[in-house]
Design an enzyme around this catalytic site. Structure first.
Site, short mmCIF file in Angstrom:
data_model
loop_
_atom_site.label_atom_id
_atom_site.label_comp_id
_atom_site.label_asym_id
_atom_site.label_seq_id
_atom_site.Cartn_x
_atom_site.Cartn_y
_atom_site.Cartn_z
N THR A 123 -2.17 -3.79 3.54
CA THR A 123 -1.54 -3.00 2.49
C THR A 123 -0.42 -3.77 1.80
O THR A 123 -0.28 -3.72 0.59
CB THR A 123 -1.00 -1.68 3.09
OG1 THR A 123 -2.11 -0.99 3.66
CG2 THR A 123 -0.35 -0.80 2.05
N LYS A 177 -9.41 -0.80 14.21
CA LYS A 177 -10.11 0.49 14.36
C LYS A 177 -11.29 0.60 13.38
O LYS A 177 -12.33 1.12 13.73
CB LYS A 177 -9.15 1.67 14.11
CG LYS A 177 -8.03 1.76 15.11
CD LYS A 177 -7.05 2.86 14.76
CE LYS A 177 -6.25 2.62 13.52
NZ LYS A 177 -5.26 1.52 13.59
N GLN A 228 -2.93 3.87 11.55
CA GLN A 228 -1.79 3.42 12.37
C GLN A 228 -2.11 3.51 13.87
O GLN A 228 -3.26 3.70 14.23
CB GLN A 228 -0.51 4.20 12.03
CG GLN A 228 0.04 3.92 10.63
CD GLN A 228 -0.52 4.85 9.58
OE1 GLN A 228 -0.69 6.03 9.80
NE2 GLN A 228 -0.78 4.33 8.41
N LEU A 273 -10.97 -10.82 20.87
CA LEU A 273 -10.91 -11.63 22.10
C LEU A 273 -11.09 -13.11 21.76
O LEU A 273 -10.52 -13.98 22.41
CB LEU A 273 -12.00 -11.17 23.08
CG LEU A 273 -11.91 -11.79 24.46
CD1 LEU A 273 -10.71 -11.26 25.23
CD2 LEU A 273 -13.18 -11.53 25.28
N GLY A 326 0.53 -7.23 2.68
CA GLY A 326 0.42 -8.69 2.74
C GLY A 326 1.47 -9.35 3.63
O GLY A 326 1.53 -10.57 3.73
N ASP A 385 -3.18 -1.63 13.08
CA ASP A 385 -3.88 -2.89 12.81
C ASP A 385 -4.68 -3.39 14.01
O ASP A 385 -4.87 -4.60 14.17
CB ASP A 385 -2.90 -3.99 12.35
CG ASP A 385 -2.04 -3.53 11.21
OD1 ASP A 385 -2.58 -2.89 10.31
OD2 ASP A 385 -0.83 -3.80 11.23
N GLY A 403 -4.44 0.38 6.12
CA GLY A 403 -5.40 -0.50 5.49
C GLY A 403 -6.46 -0.90 6.49
O GLY A 403 -6.13 -1.27 7.61
N HIS A 404 -7.72 -0.72 6.13
CA HIS A 404 -8.81 -1.13 7.00
C HIS A 404 -9.58 -2.24 6.29
O HIS A 404 -9.93 -2.09 5.13
CB HIS A 404 -9.78 0.03 7.25
CG HIS A 404 -9.24 1.07 8.16
ND1 HIS A 404 -9.77 2.33 8.26
CD2 HIS A 404 -8.22 1.03 9.03
CE1 HIS A 404 -9.08 3.02 9.15
NE2 HIS A 404 -8.13 2.26 9.62
P1 IMP Z 1 5.55 4.04 6.64
O1 IMP Z 1 4.35 4.58 7.33
O2 IMP Z 1 5.23 3.37 5.32
O3 IMP Z 1 6.66 5.04 6.52
O4 IMP Z 1 6.15 2.85 7.55
C1 IMP Z 1 6.74 3.11 8.83
C2 IMP Z 1 6.40 2.00 9.80
O5 IMP Z 1 5.01 2.05 10.11
C3 IMP Z 1 6.66 0.58 9.28
O6 IMP Z 1 7.06 -0.23 10.36
C4 IMP Z 1 5.29 0.14 8.79
O7 IMP Z 1 5.17 -1.26 8.79
C5 IMP Z 1 4.41 0.79 9.83
N1 IMP Z 1 3.04 1.06 9.34
C6 IMP Z 1 2.65 2.02 8.49
N2 IMP Z 1 1.33 1.96 8.28
C7 IMP Z 1 0.87 0.95 9.03
C8 IMP Z 1 -0.44 0.41 9.26
O8 IMP Z 1 -1.47 0.89 8.74
N3 IMP Z 1 -0.50 -0.64 10.12
C9 IMP Z 1 0.59 -1.14 10.73
N4 IMP Z 1 1.81 -0.67 10.55
C10 IMP Z 1 1.96 0.37 9.71
#
Ligand code: IMP
Length: 427
Positions: free
Chosen positions: A305, A16, A225, A337, A307, A13, A40-41
């Site tokens: 993704t 990117k 991620q 910033l 909320g 988040d 999610g972007h």
């Molecule tokens: P998973 O990828 O659904 O298995 O989740 C594993 C961990 O990664 C959890 O803490 C999620 O909240 C985090 N996570 C997965 N995708 C994202 C993302 O796109 N942004 C932020 N955190 C993410």
């Protein structure tokens, strides 16, 4: 030449998508290399806000080709929904523009069911996964039980394969977790229909990119991620199951390193995390709310993704320097910033005690060493050059750069395309 890679330096988040959106204007191809629809972007273009989960944000630029790499896990229903939504909004999402690696793995209904069931068994409320089935899909891949996208070339056989896989998983879920998987009755037809629509998109992504790079075209590789969620190098077990790093880009796209030009690490001007796991610089109460925003704006700190409200805190410069080393960053991009305007003083963690970052599983015990810096009252959202930023804001950015050991080139001061300062373009 060249390959430019964009990675997140935090727990995802970082914004990117915005940086990809900016650089995609000068790129020929944008390729995503890891994860699935857990990502999610949010990209803002004029009055339009696009929320994307699988398709790279480069799709918004008409002449850019988009690729989904073999390091990804794909939920076909979600991919088709995104294709349909973007098409309905007038974008070309044909197989001429969008390619899907045959080596990517397919998410089945069993993966999502297992994700929920396994979370429920984990102590302390689980990892806080997105429950999209990401972990189980990568587990099947590593166990050599997964179904790859290339299987969609024969839709009926693909549908049957998914059904056999789901029925076996359903029996195990029933036995171990007393859970069922809904809608298995029509799974053959449903997945055969997905395959029928998706098979024209299948391609050898590594070969396409290698040809493009050898012909001098520009490729942007886009991570989902962030580095601190990397399966090997993140805050295990509070991580995702893929590799959101520079090394992950090469592996997930099936290309070598020789074309690499820029490795851009994106960091927010502060720190956020969604889900469980260590976060030493986290703040609570009013301070967290101030950084998070109210949720009224699409760029406030609520998961695209799921909320979920994101946990917020001070920038962790020590972890930023770790991410810089791990990825071999050539530069940093700082986002949001503008959110720091009016907070005084500003804090940043500059170091942990020796050895604290040897194993990020132990990060919760690490004690930050903070510096306080003067804030700035001014609204920086209209600043368009380095020199027009208040001097305290420039000092903050310089401090980030010196702690990370990597130059900061891009600075975003708002959600719009033009609200990004490129220090090399203007002073
Ligand atoms: P998973 O990828 O659904 O298995 O989740 C594993 C961990 O990664 C959890 O803490 C999620 O909240 C985090 N996570 C997965 N995708 C994202 C993302 O796109 N942004 C932020 N955190 C993410």
């Amino acid at each position: 030449m060249p390959l430019d890679v964009i990675v997140g330096t935090q727990w995802g988040d970082e914004g990117k998508g915005r940086i990809v959106d900016l650089l995609a204007a000068a790129a020929d191809h944008v390729a995503r290399f890891n994860g699935g629809d857990n990502a999610g972007h949010t990209v803002t273009s004029g009055s339009q806000v696009f929320r994307l989960h699988l398709i790279p944000s480069g799709i918004i630029h008409a002449r850019v080709g988009c690729l989904l790499g073999g390091g990804m896990v794909i939920n076909p229903a979600r991919l088709l929904a995104e294709i349909d939504e973007l098409s309905a909004r007038g974008l070309d999402v044909s197989p001429e523009r969008l390619r899907l690696s045959s080596a990517a793995h397919i998410l089945t209904p069993a993966h999502a069911a297992r994700d929920g069931a396994e979370e429920a068994l984990r102590p302390g409320g689980g990892l806080g996964t997105t429950r999209r089935g990401i972990g189980p899909a990568y587990a099947d891949k590593a166990a050599r039980l997964g179904i790859r996208a290339g299987a969609m070339r024969d839709p009926t056989a693909f549908g049957r394969q998914i059904e056999t896989d789901c029925r076996a998983a359903a029996a195990r879920l029933e036995r171990d977790h007393a859970q069922t998987i809904p809608d298995l009755g029509s799974v053959v037809e449903t997945y055969a229909a997905y395959a029928e629509r998706l098979r024209p998109y299948l391609a050898d992504v590594g070969a396409i990119l290698d040809r493009a790079l050898s012909a001098g075209e520009t490729v942007l590789a886009e991570a989902a991620q962030g580095t601190l969620l990397d399966l090997d190098h993140g805050t295990y077990p509070y991580v995702t199951s893929s590799h959101p790093t520079y090394a992950g880009a090469l592996q997930g796209l099936g290309i070598g390193p020789r074309h690499t030009r820029r490795i851009i690490g994106v960091t927010k001007a502060f720190q956020t995390r969604v889900g469980s796991g260590p976060f030493p610089t986290e703040v609570h109460g009013g301070a967290a709310q101030r950084l998070r925003g109210s949720g009224e704006n699409p760029w406030d700190e609520f998961g695209t993704t799921t909320g979920r409200p994101r946990r917020c805190g001070w920038l962790d410069g020590a972890l930023l320097s770790y991410a810089a080393r791990l990825n071999g960053l050539t530069e940093l991009a700082i986002t949001k910033l503008d959110i720091l305007s009016g907070i005084d003083p500003l804090r940043m963690n500059t170091a942990y005690e020796a050895g604290a970052l040897e194993d990020l599983s132990e990060l919760q015990a690490a004690i930050p060493s903070y510096v306080d810096m003067p804030g700035w009252p001014d609204d920086v959202r209209t600043c368009r050059s380095w020199r027009s930023l208040p001097s305290a804001a420039r000092d903050y950015v310089e401090r980030v750069q010196s702690v990370a050991g990597v130059p900061v080139r891009l600075i975003s001061v708002g959600p719009e395309r033009e609200q990004i300062i490129d220090r090399e373009a203007a002073t």
